[in-house]
Design an enzyme around this catalytic site. Structure first.
Site, short mmCIF file in Angstrom:
data_model
loop_
_atom_site.label_atom_id
_atom_site.label_comp_id
_atom_site.label_asym_id
_atom_site.label_seq_id
_atom_site.Cartn_x
_atom_site.Cartn_y
_atom_site.Cartn_z
N HIS A 73 2.23 4.37 4.58
CA HIS A 73 1.59 5.44 3.82
C HIS A 73 2.36 5.69 2.52
CE1 HIS A 73 -0.79 8.97 2.97
NE2 HIS A 73 0.32 9.65 2.73
N SER A 74 1.63 5.73 1.41
CA SER A 74 2.18 6.02 0.08
C SER A 74 3.27 4.98 -0.24
CB SER A 74 2.70 7.47 0.05
OG SER A 74 2.86 7.92 -1.27
N MET A 75 4.51 5.39 -0.50
CA MET A 75 5.55 4.39 -0.73
C MET A 75 5.64 3.42 0.43
SD MET A 75 9.70 4.84 -1.33
CE MET A 75 10.08 5.05 0.42
N SER A 101 -2.17 2.93 3.23
CA SER A 101 -2.71 4.28 3.16
C SER A 101 -2.13 5.05 1.97
CB SER A 101 -2.36 5.01 4.47
OG SER A 101 -2.60 6.39 4.37
#
Length: 233
Positions: A73-75, A101
């Site tokens: 997720h994200s990074m 994500s």
């Protein structure tokens, strides 16, 4: 099948506790604990995506001996993708699927929302995304504990860029919130160019951390993709 989860910038393995509980009985869920936070808070965090992905790929090699998938997720999406690429380069089996994500596809230049130079800019960005509880941002002692990891993570993202390379051949599932302030649907859809395998884009209601409120929906997407729709354990 193992599902290895990669947290967001400033995040820790505990961020995936709700998803792990939701997937209990379906998958063996493991979460990466980055250095510089929680039980690894005394360790120096990575200041480079490349160096971090190198270390993650080395640690993950034994996990590739059985069927596995990645969720970032994200990074964490950046790290999941880069780790998968390194595992393939090292001759290890590819993941059955990679779930990406809350992150747009890599680009030749770092995104504007990643290029944050000061603590003030970082805290403003984190507050706007809603990923860190207000109590942490408003408590000087808690903030002092999390800032080193946040500085390192945003510093790593601020220098990361896509340098090209062969796409993965495993399928990708990309998830994004329809009200995400930093990742548009078109940016998320651009991940399609990073695989020669199947591609699935899921837009869920919510912001950057839609996962907090849509855990059951994400569970269903993961289990259907891995255990029902042609990705046998």
């Amino acid at each position: 099948m193992r599902l290895v989860c990669f947290p967001h910038a400033g995040g820790a393995a505990s961020a995936f506790l709700p998803l792990s509980r939701a997937l209990g009985g379906h998958l063996d869920v493991l979460a990466v604990q980055y250095p510089g936070r929680q039980d690894r808070r005394r360790e120096e965090p990575y200041h480079s995506i490349a160096a971090h992905a190198d270390a993650l790929a080395e640690v993950m090699e034994p996990l590739t001996e059985g069927p596995y998938a990645l969720f970032g997720h994200s990074m964490g999406a950046v790290l999941a993708h880069e780790t998968a690429r390194r595992l393939v380069t090292a001759g290890r089996p590819e993941p059955r699927r990679v779930f990406l994500s809350g992150r747009g596809a890599p680009s030749p230049l770092p995104g504007a929302h990643d290029r944050l130079g000061s603590d003030t800019e970082i805290l403003a960005a984190v507050g706007a995304l809603g990923g860190t509880g207000r109590a942490v941002l408003d408590d000087p002692e808690l903030l002092a504990m999390v800032m080193p990891a946040l500085r390192a993570d945003y510093g790593a993202l601020g220098t990361y860029h896509w340098g090209g390379g062969s796409p993965l051949s495993c399928p990708l599932t990309v998830l994004v919130g329809d009200a995400d302030p930093v990742v548009g649907v078109a940016e998320a859809a651009a991940w399609r160019g990073h695989t020669t395998g199947g591609f699935d884009l899921r837009v869920l209601s919510g912001g950057h951390f839609y996962l907090d409120d849509r855990t059951d929906d994400v569970r269903d997407i993961i289990t259907t993709s891995l255990l029902v729709a042609g990705s046998p354990a």
